[in-house]
Design a protein around this motif. Structure first.
Motif, mmCIF file in Angstrom:
data_model
loop_
_atom_site.group_PDB
_atom_site.id
_atom_site.type_symbol
_atom_site.label_atom_id
_atom_site.label_comp_id
_atom_site.label_asym_id
_atom_site.label_seq_id
_atom_site.Cartn_x
_atom_site.Cartn_y
_atom_site.Cartn_z
ATOM 1 N N SER A 21 0.829 -1.199 0.000
ATOM 2 C CA SER A 21 0.000 0.000 0.000
ATOM 3 C C SER A 21 0.864 1.251 0.000
ATOM 4 C CB SER A 21 -0.923 -0.005 1.223
ATOM 5 O OG SER A 21 -0.158 -0.095 2.412
ATOM 6 N N SER A 22 2.075 1.128 0.524
ATOM 7 C CA SER A 22 3.013 2.246 0.529
ATOM 8 C C SER A 22 4.386 1.694 0.824
ATOM 9 C CB SER A 22 2.610 3.278 1.596
ATOM 10 O OG SER A 22 2.620 2.690 2.884
ATOM 11 N N SER A 23 5.379 2.525 0.677
ATOM 12 C CA SER A 23 6.752 2.112 0.924
ATOM 13 C C SER A 23 7.022 2.095 2.416
ATOM 14 C CB SER A 23 7.715 3.075 0.232
ATOM 15 O OG SER A 23 9.028 2.886 0.702
ATOM 16 N N VAL A 24 7.315 0.896 2.949
ATOM 17 C CA VAL A 24 7.660 0.793 4.366
ATOM 18 C C VAL A 24 8.955 1.544 4.632
ATOM 19 C CG1 VAL A 24 8.240 -0.809 6.222
ATOM 20 C CG2 VAL A 24 6.446 -1.388 4.588
ATOM 21 N N ALA A 25 9.908 1.436 3.719
ATOM 22 C CA ALA A 25 11.168 2.154 3.898
ATOM 23 C C ALA A 25 10.932 3.654 3.991
ATOM 24 C CB ALA A 25 12.121 1.835 2.745
ATOM 25 N N ALA A 26 10.021 4.180 3.172
ATOM 26 C CA ALA A 26 9.741 5.617 3.213
ATOM 27 C C ALA A 26 9.056 6.006 4.517
ATOM 28 C CB ALA A 26 8.888 6.013 2.019
ATOM 29 N N GLN A 27 8.208 5.119 5.039
ATOM 30 C CA GLN A 27 7.567 5.412 6.323
ATOM 31 C C GLN A 27 8.592 5.464 7.449
ATOM 32 O OE1 GLN A 27 3.944 3.065 7.242
ATOM 33 N NE2 GLN A 27 4.016 2.387 5.109
ATOM 34 N N TYR A 28 9.470 4.509 7.451
ATOM 35 C CA TYR A 28 10.494 4.466 8.487
ATOM 36 C C TYR A 28 11.537 5.567 8.305
ATOM 37 C CZ TYR A 28 9.431 -0.298 10.272
ATOM 38 O OH TYR A 28 8.879 -1.413 10.859
ATOM 39 N N PHE A 29 11.960 5.751 7.048
ATOM 40 C CA PHE A 29 13.149 6.564 6.758
ATOM 41 C C PHE A 29 12.848 7.600 5.673
ATOM 42 C CE2 PHE A 29 14.434 2.029 7.362
ATOM 43 C CZ PHE A 29 14.882 2.148 8.674
ATOM 44 N N PRO A 30 12.064 8.628 5.985
ATOM 45 C CA PRO A 30 11.729 9.618 4.950
ATOM 46 C C PRO A 30 12.953 10.346 4.400
ATOM 47 C CG PRO A 30 11.022 10.357 7.127
ATOM 48 C CD PRO A 30 11.403 8.925 7.275
ATOM 49 N N GLU A 31 14.056 10.361 5.151
ATOM 50 C CA GLU A 31 15.266 11.046 4.692
ATOM 51 C C GLU A 31 16.334 10.070 4.200
ATOM 52 O OE1 GLU A 31 16.564 13.702 7.748
ATOM 53 O OE2 GLU A 31 14.700 14.831 7.746
ATOM 54 N N GLU A 32 15.950 8.827 3.966
ATOM 55 C CA GLU A 32 16.909 7.864 3.417
ATOM 56 C C GLU A 32 17.404 8.349 2.056
ATOM 57 O OE1 GLU A 32 16.713 3.117 3.170
ATOM 58 O OE2 GLU A 32 15.584 4.076 1.547
ATOM 59 N N LYS A 72 25.065 8.416 11.368
ATOM 60 C CA LYS A 72 24.645 8.931 10.069
ATOM 61 C C LYS A 72 24.125 7.838 9.135
ATOM 62 C CE LYS A 72 27.718 12.944 10.229
ATOM 63 N NZ LYS A 72 28.866 13.638 9.595
ATOM 64 N N SER A 73 24.271 6.578 9.502
ATOM 65 C CA SER A 73 23.711 5.496 8.695
ATOM 66 C C SER A 73 22.190 5.513 8.842
ATOM 67 C CB SER A 73 24.279 4.153 9.153
ATOM 68 O OG SER A 73 25.689 4.125 8.999
ATOM 69 N N LEU A 74 21.492 5.218 7.766
ATOM 70 C CA LEU A 74 20.034 5.333 7.803
ATOM 71 C C LEU A 74 19.391 4.348 6.838
ATOM 72 C CD1 LEU A 74 17.675 7.006 9.038
ATOM 73 C CD2 LEU A 74 17.790 8.453 6.991
ATOM 74 N N GLY A 75 18.447 3.593 7.368
ATOM 75 C CA GLY A 75 17.677 2.700 6.519
ATOM 76 C C GLY A 75 18.551 1.656 5.862
ATOM 77 N N ASN A 76 18.538 1.605 4.555
ATOM 78 C CA ASN A 76 19.322 0.640 3.801
ATOM 79 C C ASN A 76 20.701 1.166 3.419
ATOM 80 O OD1 ASN A 76 17.389 -1.779 3.053
ATOM 81 N ND2 ASN A 76 16.168 0.094 2.938
ATOM 82 N N TYR A 77 21.087 2.293 3.995
ATOM 83 C CA TYR A 77 22.358 2.915 3.637
ATOM 84 C C TYR A 77 23.279 2.990 4.856
ATOM 85 C CZ TYR A 77 20.582 4.112 -0.934
ATOM 86 O OH TYR A 77 20.091 4.029 -2.214
ATOM 87 N N ILE A 78 24.509 2.546 4.654
ATOM 88 C CA ILE A 78 25.532 2.594 5.680
ATOM 89 C C ILE A 78 26.486 3.740 5.351
ATOM 90 C CG2 ILE A 78 26.990 0.890 4.473
ATOM 91 C CD1 ILE A 78 27.805 -0.167 7.246
ATOM 92 N N SER A 79 26.816 4.535 6.361
ATOM 93 C CA SER A 79 27.689 5.688 6.166
ATOM 94 C C SER A 79 29.059 5.392 6.765
ATOM 95 C CB SER A 79 27.090 6.926 6.847
ATOM 96 O OG SER A 79 27.962 8.032 6.732
ATOM 97 N N ASP A 80 30.107 5.640 6.019
ATOM 98 C CA ASP A 80 31.435 5.443 6.592
ATOM 99 C C ASP A 80 31.925 6.734 7.243
ATOM 100 O OD1 ASP A 80 32.366 7.113 4.552
ATOM 101 O OD2 ASP A 80 33.614 5.606 3.598
ATOM 102 N N ALA A 81 33.100 6.673 7.833
ATOM 103 C CA ALA A 81 33.619 7.807 8.596
ATOM 104 C C ALA A 81 33.873 9.030 7.726
ATOM 105 C CB ALA A 81 34.906 7.396 9.309
ATOM 106 N N ASN A 101 19.119 2.584 12.291
ATOM 107 C CA ASN A 101 18.429 3.629 13.049
ATOM 108 C C ASN A 101 16.919 3.612 12.810
ATOM 109 O OD1 ASN A 101 20.693 4.810 14.440
ATOM 110 N ND2 ASN A 101 21.362 5.592 12.450
ATOM 111 N N ASN A 102 16.372 2.415 12.862
ATOM 112 C CA ASN A 102 14.929 2.270 12.693
ATOM 113 C C ASN A 102 14.203 2.929 13.859
ATOM 114 O OD1 ASN A 102 12.280 0.709 13.239
ATOM 115 N ND2 ASN A 102 12.791 0.197 11.121
#
Length: 494
Positions: A21-32, A72-81, A101-102
């Motif tokens: 019905s909608s993107s779960v990732a977008a609900q959790y992580f609007p700034e992904e 700074k990691s968010l959703g399906n994205y991992i941030s390095d140093a 960071n769910n």
């Protein structure tokens, strides 16, 4: 590049087969991020290398890919140093269930239950908290495999397997003793690590299996020599695991014959190499993950179950990596539709907690302090597991992972078929996002992994030449499109 017409066709099929019905990732992580973001010319970058050098002074850091900024990691994205943001389809070796960071897990972490679990961490076997039964019933036990009603919580996947082994040994010896108590000879000999008090029974595992790196679990691990070198090991047996040929539809007879041969050798080992009741249990993964993502059919696993029942051997299914929805079922062994369920199922990784499920009360020893350690698991991890289970249920993530896995597999099939000299043996169809393939050799595999990282995708390997996918349960078609594009570009570049 993946042709636009192919991508459009995949998308249309995906939309027809899904009830999103909608993107779960977008609900959790609007700034992904909408795509990988690269700010340094290489990964690891200079900051990551500096942090890792500092770490290396006090900690063995030789397996480091890069140093991570988890804030700074968010959703399906991992941030390095350095600030690079990579699409992560490896996810801490298959251990991130709902993305970085769910918000639901953050709320669980801020709860009063979590506060007291952390600062007053109980020795659970002696001083359980008033709410531990409720925490288990609302989370870990609510997610129990069919027919399983009890759980023993543990500290890690290795610990989960080793406590399951202990349960198997104690169960089998209790059956041998019947109503008799321990003898004086048993009580004295065991203090010298000798029979009859010390068991001479064994756990059987399978070639290329991986079950952990502690002493007992390491004795059943068969995936890589480097895991086992210099460590004393129990002289426990192994049986062959099928080596299937792909694509499956082209090798139906050959694969069936392979599985029959493995089953025959498995039973031969039981009957000819060991006296009756010497093998306490077998342990097997639904997919041999660390050993190369090796699959077998339901026929093979049903055959294992039939033989274990015939010879009064317990069956332990190691779902440390395969469990918690990644396969398109909550537990991967549900794909088998066994006529009799396994005796124990171990778990960890995506549940962020660990332990083993069972139903037979005789798998719990009669006396206290036999299955025991200080912590016996961790209520803080059980609280996180509860939230994970509730979010999976709330958002129907088991079915959605099955659907996005089908979408991803279809896209991979079209790409991999174009590069037969580099990549082959795509596997994991109808198995959620638990997908893998082989490379021509280890050098090609390593170069593909590096090319993917250069393009902003963090991906992992297993076995000698395989690449495996282990994304989150919030991985969707939009993420799959990015991955497919990066993979095709990487295959082309190698």
């Amino acid at each position: 590049m993946l042709r636009a017409s192919v991508q459009k066709s995949l998308r249309q099929t995906y939309k027809l087969s899904t009830r999103f019905s909608s993107s779960v990732a977008a609900q959790y992580f609007p700034e992904e991020p909408i795509s990988p973001q690269l700010v340094t010319s290489s990964i690891p970058g200079p900051k990551s290398q500096a942090y890792n050098d500092e770490l290396g002074n006090v900690f063995d850091n030789r397996a480091t890919y890069f140093v991570v900024d988890y804030v700074k990691s968010l959703g399906n994205y991992i941030s390095d140093a350095d600030g690079n943001k990579l699409l992560d389809v490896y996810c801490q070796i298959a251990s991130i269930p709902l993305g970085y960071n769910n918000p639901a897990l953050i709320e669980a972490a801020k709860s009063d239950d979590m506060l007291y679990a952390l600062i007053d961490r109980p020795a659970l076997a002696c001083f359980p908290s008033t709410n531990y039964a409720q925490i288990l019933q609302e989370g870990i036990l609510a997610a129990a495999p069919p027919s399983m009603t009890k759980v023993w919580t543990a500290l890690s996947g290795s610990d989960a397997n080793e406590t399951a082994y202990k349960a198997a040994f104690m169960y089998q010896h209790a059956h041998k003793r019947g109503s008799l108590d321990f003898t004086s000879e048993e009580l004295s000999s065991v203090m010298n690590n000798e029979a009859p008090g010390a068991s001479d029974m064994v756990i059987l595992s399978f070639d290329r299996g991986f079950h952990g790196r502690l002493f007992g679990s390491l004795s059943t691990t068969r995936s890589k020599a480097i895991h086992k070198l210099d460590i004393p090991a129990f002289p426990w047996p192994k049986a062959p695991f099928p080596s299937l040929k792909y694509p499956l539809q082209d090798f139906i007879k050959e694969n069936h014959d392979e599985e029959i041969g493995c089953l025959q050798e498995f039973e031969r080992i039981i009957v000819e190499d060991y006296e009756p009741h010497k093998i306490a249990a077998i342990i097997v993964e639904p997919v041999q993950s660390e050993g190369g993502d090796n699959h077998a059919s339901s026929f093979f696993f049903q055959g294992l179950r039939d033989i274990t029942l015939k010879h009064d051997i317990l069956m332990i299914v190691d779902e440390v990596q395969t469990g918690v929805a990644a396969s398109g079922k909550f537990w991967a062994h549900e794909h088998w539709n066994l006529t009799t369920p396994p005796d124990m199922v171990t778990f960890s990784k995506k549940f962020q907690a660990a332990g083993f499920y069972f139903s037979n009360p005789e798998l719990q020893p009669n006396q206290p302090y036999r299955q025991f350690n200080t912590w016996c698991g961790d209520p803080s991890k059980a609280i996180i597991a509860r939230s994970i289970y509730q979010e999976i249920t709330k958002h129907n993530l088991v079915e959605k992972t099955a659907q996005v896995g089908d979408y991803l597999y279809d896209g991979l099939k079209q790409i991999i078929n174009k590069y037969p000299g580099k990549v082959l043996n795509l596997r994991g169809e109808k198995y959620g996002t638990f997908i893998a393939w082989d490379c021509y050799d280890a050098e090609v595999r390593n170069n593909i992994l590096l090319e993917c990282r250069k393009r902003g995708v963090n991906i992992g390997a297993c076995g000698d030449v395989a690449i495996r996918l282990r994304p989150t349960l919030t991985f969707e078609a939009k993420h799959a499109d990015i991955l497919l594009q990066v993979l095709e570009d990487s295959f082309k570049a190698v």
